[in-house]
Design a protein around this motif. Structure first.
Motif, PDB file in Angstrom:
ATOM      1  N   MET A  28       0.834  -1.189   0.000  1.00  0.00           N
ATOM      2  CA  MET A  28       0.000   0.000   0.000  1.00  0.00           C
ATOM      3  C   MET A  28       0.875   1.248   0.000  1.00  0.00           C
ATOM      4  SD  MET A  28      -2.778  -1.256   2.828  1.00  0.00           S
ATOM      5  CE  MET A  28      -3.853   0.161   2.582  1.00  0.00           C
ATOM      6  N   GLN A  29       2.089   1.108   0.515  1.00  0.00           N
ATOM      7  CA  GLN A  29       3.030   2.222   0.565  1.00  0.00           C
ATOM      8  C   GLN A  29       4.440   1.659   0.664  1.00  0.00           C
ATOM      9  OE1 GLN A  29       2.377   4.906   3.821  1.00  0.00           O
ATOM     10  NE2 GLN A  29       3.919   6.374   3.166  1.00  0.00           N
ATOM     11  N   GLN A  60       7.490  -1.723   3.711  1.00  0.00           N
ATOM     12  CA  GLN A  60       6.250  -1.336   3.045  1.00  0.00           C
ATOM     13  C   GLN A  60       5.045  -1.600   3.939  1.00  0.00           C
ATOM     14  OE1 GLN A  60       5.428  -4.525  -0.199  1.00  0.00           O
ATOM     15  NE2 GLN A  60       7.642  -4.567   0.165  1.00  0.00           N
ATOM     16  N   LYS A  90      -3.859  -3.138   8.795  1.00  0.00           N
ATOM     17  CA  LYS A  90      -2.602  -2.871   8.107  1.00  0.00           C
ATOM     18  C   LYS A  90      -1.425  -3.322   8.964  1.00  0.00           C
ATOM     19  CE  LYS A  90      -4.455   1.412   6.084  1.00  0.00           C
ATOM     20  NZ  LYS A  90      -4.249   2.897   6.038  1.00  0.00           N
TER      21      LYS A  90
END
Length: 207
Positions: A28-29, A60, A90
């Motif tokens: 996601m990042q 990440q 997350k």
């Protein structure tokens, strides 16, 4: 046709449950730009040639559904990942190096201590295997060549000190491999990030 779809859905649901209710997806990042050189506590931490590190082992944020509370650390030695559980399904995922054959371990522990640029004292058993380490029997000074790297999180359980650590390493090319004496190693830039997130007392689960 509807019956077949229902069966498939049921099988997928069961598979998720058996997997320990942990499901990961794509990143996601990404934090690819966070591996540059920096000065940390007076030490000149060198840049990591991150383009040489498999993308999956770079820090990440990923989807990670678990019943464990945010702040929990989950280590997956088989996949060579460490997850720091975050809210809303997350986790921050880091690539790790793990214990080589005969040095693996699993179980639950807690972060009892955190140290910046720690001293390293090889266990007696390690000195017996590698007599050249005798000179460090009273500890090795912190520094860029210290095996514990820039940070260390010390893991304890009900029996006390497990002897295992989550720590940094100057050997960035060991990430994704099984070659340590049992401790979980991260790239120095990653252990600094984890150190800043993890609290003393945090639960650690090694699968």
């Amino acid at each position: 046709m509807h019956l077949k779809s229902a069966v498939i859905a049921a099988v997928l649901a069961l598979s998720s449950a058996l997997a320990g209710c942990s499901i990961t997806g794509g990143p996601m990042q990404m934090f690819t730009n966070d591996y540059g050189a920096r000065v940390d506590a007076g030490y000149q931490l060198p840049a990591i040639p991150i383009y040489k590190v498999d993308r999956k082992y770079q820090r990440q944020v990923v989807r990670y559904d678990t019943t464990e509370v945010p702040g929990t650390i989950i280590v997956d030695p088989q996949q060579k990942f460490l997850y720091f559980v975050m809210p809303d399904g997350k986790a921050m995922r880091y690539g790790i190096g793990v214990g080589r054959e005969g040095f693996e371990w699993k179980g639950n522990a807690r972060v009892a201590l955190k140290r910046e640029w720690p001293r390293w004292t090889p266990p007696r058993e390690m000195i017996q295997r590698q007599p050249e380490l005798t000179k460090y029997a009273n500890g090795m000074d912190p520094g860029l060549s210290n095996p514990l790297g820039a940070r260390a999180l010390y893991l304890f359980n009900k029996g006390g000190d497990t002897g295992y650590r989550l720590h940094g390493t100057p050997e960035w090319n060991s990430i994704g491999k099984a070659m340590s004496s049992g401790c979980i190693r991260l790239m120095n830039q990653d252990i600094i990030d984890l150190y800043n997130r993890a609290e003393v007392g945090a639960k650690v689960i090694v699968l």
